[in-house]
Design a protein around this motif. Structure first.
Motif, PDB file in Angstrom:
ATOM      1  N   ARG A 198     -14.628  12.812  34.578  1.00 49.40           N
ATOM      2  CA  ARG A 198     -13.944  11.735  35.283  1.00 49.40           C
ATOM      3  C   ARG A 198     -14.819  10.493  35.450  1.00 49.40           C
ATOM      4  O   ARG A 198     -14.334   9.360  35.252  1.00 49.40           O
ATOM      5  CB  ARG A 198     -13.436  12.248  36.635  1.00 49.40           C
ATOM      6  CG  ARG A 198     -12.725  11.198  37.485  1.00 49.40           C
ATOM      7  CD  ARG A 198     -11.440  10.705  36.856  1.00 49.40           C
ATOM      8  NE  ARG A 198     -10.409  11.723  36.843  1.00 49.40           N
ATOM      9  CZ  ARG A 198      -9.554  11.955  37.825  1.00 49.40           C
ATOM     10  NH1 ARG A 198      -9.619  11.237  38.932  1.00 49.40           N
ATOM     11  NH2 ARG A 198      -8.633  12.880  37.711  1.00 49.40           N
ATOM     12  N   PRO A 199     -16.104  10.602  35.814  1.00 49.91           N
ATOM     13  CA  PRO A 199     -16.916   9.380  35.943  1.00 49.91           C
ATOM     14  C   PRO A 199     -17.012   8.590  34.641  1.00 49.91           C
ATOM     15  O   PRO A 199     -17.103   7.359  34.665  1.00 49.91           O
ATOM     16  CB  PRO A 199     -18.291   9.913  36.377  1.00 49.91           C
ATOM     17  CG  PRO A 199     -18.006  11.237  37.006  1.00 49.91           C
ATOM     18  CD  PRO A 199     -16.870  11.804  36.218  1.00 49.91           C
ATOM     19  N   VAL A 200     -16.975   9.288  33.496  1.00 50.51           N
ATOM     20  CA  VAL A 200     -17.067   8.607  32.202  1.00 50.51           C
ATOM     21  C   VAL A 200     -15.736   7.946  31.850  1.00 50.51           C
ATOM     22  O   VAL A 200     -15.682   6.773  31.468  1.00 50.51           O
ATOM     23  CB  VAL A 200     -17.490   9.595  31.102  1.00 50.51           C
ATOM     24  CG1 VAL A 200     -17.505   8.903  29.741  1.00 50.51           C
ATOM     25  CG2 VAL A 200     -18.859  10.180  31.402  1.00 50.51           C
ATOM     26  N   THR A 201     -14.635   8.691  31.975  1.00 47.72           N
ATOM     27  CA  THR A 201     -13.344   8.119  31.594  1.00 47.72           C
ATOM     28  C   THR A 201     -12.925   7.000  32.540  1.00 47.72           C
ATOM     29  O   THR A 201     -12.252   6.048  32.123  1.00 47.72           O
ATOM     30  CB  THR A 201     -12.251   9.205  31.553  1.00 47.72           C
ATOM     31  OG1 THR A 201     -12.163   9.839  32.828  1.00 47.72           O
ATOM     32  CG2 THR A 201     -12.581  10.254  30.498  1.00 47.72           C
ATOM     33  N   ASP A 202     -13.342   7.088  33.792  1.00 49.47           N
ATOM     34  CA  ASP A 202     -13.014   6.010  34.733  1.00 49.47           C
ATOM     35  C   ASP A 202     -13.694   4.698  34.366  1.00 49.47           C
ATOM     36  O   ASP A 202     -13.272   3.627  34.822  1.00 49.47           O
ATOM     37  CB  ASP A 202     -13.406   6.409  36.162  1.00 49.47           C
ATOM     38  CG  ASP A 202     -12.331   7.250  36.836  1.00 49.47           C
ATOM     39  OD1 ASP A 202     -11.264   7.438  36.231  1.00 49.47           O
ATOM     40  OD2 ASP A 202     -12.560   7.727  37.958  1.00 49.47           O
TER      41      ASP A 202
END
Length: 563
Positions: free
Chosen positions: A356-360
């Motif tokens: 999630r931190p990367v795709t966000d």
């Protein structure tokens, strides 16, 4: 002098006499490839408002190496948009032009141009387009300027992280940049309510998990590394527990023939999704994703699907991009390892917070793309169309239409019995693999070698011309080694003959009140053969029946003497 030689705008013909509503504003969508065409048509869902006098056109900016299939696809979009040639498009004036790919030749357009990404942000290094090896495609000076002037009116960024990268590659473009989110991802989020329908269209029924295999293009892609993976998946995964679908980048379809390349896997049940429609809904439907550094994999992870990568594409990505970080952070799949075990482990240990931190970093706007992008577009039309309103919701994507998949006609079967329940695992026969158990064949299977060693033979379609009882007797007599012979009588009923000569009728019970029962003749035959192989007495079948288990799905079957 050159300015004086430039052609004057061609006057628009008087179209009002043919229109139900007068044309008050004209919008031009610009595509270069099939990928950018599908993206820009998502944008047009905000702009197609004929009742308000907004008329939409679409043209193809020439020069891309990947244009196959674009013409027929665009022809199918009428009458929502009017397709016009590029040379005609640059002669007319428009109130707004929108493109999900940018090229310096677009400076010729006589309209304020809004450019948007055609993937999950701006990530790939394409020196042929950017003129250098450090600018991500879509953020380079070569693409965004003409004679030293930035020509797009707006450069749409899906996330604030892209401002910094644009500042490094074309700082003079920063005043034109706007954060507008990702409309395609927002539409996928809006489509989640149709997940069950999408899953059914891709064969993910009766408790099956849907595995979506996706590959971008280029020598760094999954397809380049492991084209045989789809075939290995459909023969390594129990057919009643998994469905497998493949999404390939349109550029792969442009230069190759995926139908031919994946013909063997399709013969074992693989669903191949065409390039123009269906990849978005496949991600919504998926239970698990296997991919690479392409945007489809990135979107799948952003939808919180367990994701395994076969290739990271690090050599062709901007090291500062979220997609590069995604390739480093996502767990890897070993194509040569135990595929079933790896997928089961990926589902069991999945942590949505891992990626999630990367795709966000590219999709942080999530479902805010409509309120972010609509005002930017409507601002160019406000002086002509004063009653445009931002849509409250995006239309969901239509159900995917995969190319026809062939149902396997021969299975390698294994399983076990316990407490009146038969657990069945069927695998399409892999000529390159080792047998697991016994063979169960559809009557359509004609391979002599398989028929001579089969334990189960089933006629899976009801034949009104030849009675089931007669067919069963003749088939059993023709293959003396059969343990069970089955013929479909109806959607929920089958006739079967055991090796002993006993004839029975089997009927599936509804799994819940109001549900329509279904009974797969070949699965029934495999289950009965397993039960008999483990010592079940034929005489107990009518009294107790069987529960057939395939993964998470159960079918209760009752047996009676034939009428």
């Amino acid at each position: 002098m050159l300015n004086r030689l430039r052609r004057r705008p061609r006057p628009w013909p008087d179209e009002d006499r043919w229109e139900t509503w007068p044309v008050r504003a004209r919008v031009l969508a610009v595509a270069r490839t099939l990928t950018s065409a599908t993206r820009v048509l998502d944008v047009l869902t905000l702009l197609v408002r004929p009742q308000l006098g907004v008329r939409c056109y679409l043209t193809v900016n020439p020069g891309s190496a990947f244009t196959a299939g674009l013409g027929p696809y665009l022809a199918d979009q009428q009458p929502a948009v009017t397709v016009i040639p590029w040379e005609e498009a640059v002669r007319y004036e428009f109130d707004l032009a929108v493109s999900c790919a940018v090229h310096a030749s677009m400076h010729r357009l006589r309209a304020p141009l809004v450019v948007l990404p055609h993937g999950a942000g701006y990530n790939r290094l394409v020196a042929e387009s950017t003129g250098d090896g450090v600018s991500a495609a879509g953020l380079s000076r070569q693409e965004l300027t003409h004679r030293g002037r930035v020509f797009p009116a707006v450069i749409g960024l899906s996330h604030e992280e892209q401002f910094e990268r644009l500042a490094a590659t074309c700082p003079e473009a920063l005043p034109h940049a706007r954060e507008v989110g990702d409309l395609t991802f927002a539409r996928m989020l809006a489509s989640r309510g149709r997940r069950d329908a999408y899953r059914a269209a891709l064969g993910a029924v009766d408790g099956r998990r849907l595995v979506v295999v996706t590959s971008t293009w280029s020598r760094h892609s999954l397809a380049a590394h492991c084209l045989d993976l789809p075939r290995r998946l459909v023969t390594a995964l129990p057919a009643d527990e998994y469905a497998v679908a493949v999404v390939l980048h349109p550029n792969v379809w442009d230069r190759h023939d995926p139908e031919l390349l994946l013909a063997t896997a399709r013969g074992s049940g693989l669903r191949l999704i065409p390039p123009h429609q269906g990849w978005q809904t496949a991600l919504v439907a998926a239970d698990l994703l296997i991919g690479d550094h392409g945007s489809v994999s990135f979107y799948g992870a952003a939808l919180d699907r367990p994701t395994l990568l076969v290739a990271t594409g690090a050599a062709e990505l901007d090291p500062g991009s979220p997609t590069y970080a995604f390739g480093q952070a996502a767990p890897a799949l070993d194509p040569d390892g135990d595929l079933h075990a790896q997928l089961e482990a990926a589902v069991a240990t999945y942590d949505p917070e891992l990626l999630r931190p990367v795709t966000d970093r590219s999709l942080g706007q999530r479902d805010r793309a409509v309120p972010a992008l609509a005002p930017v577009l409507f601002g160019f039309l406000a002086d002509k169309v004063d009653d445009l309103t931002t849509p409250t919701a995006l239309p969901p994507y239509p159900a995917p239409v995969p190319l026809p998949a062939e149902r396997p006609t021969a299975y390698d079967v294994e399983g076990e019995c316990a407490d009146g329940e038969v657990s069945v695992r069927r695998y399409p026969i892999d000529p390159q693999g080792h047998p697991r158990g016994f063979f169960a064949l559809d009557a359509a299977e004609t391979t002599v070698e398989l028929r001579s060693v089969a334990e189960v033979l089933a006629r899976t379609e009801v034949d009104a011309e030849e009675p089931a009882g007669r067919w069963i007797v003749e088939a059993a007599d023709g293959i003396p080694g059969l343990a069970v012979t089955v013929a479909a009588l109806a959607r929920d009923r089958c006739a079967l003959r055991l090796r002993t000569g006993e004839l029975l009728e089997a009927r599936a019970e509804a799994p819940w009140a109001g549900a329509e029962p279904r009974l797969d003749p070949l699965l029934l035959g495999a289950a009965v053969a397993l039960w008999l192989a483990e010592g079940g007495a034929p005489g107990t079948l009518p009294d107790h029946g069987l529960t057939i288990r395939t993964g998470r799905h159960r079918t209760r079957v009752a047996f009676t003497p034939p009428p």
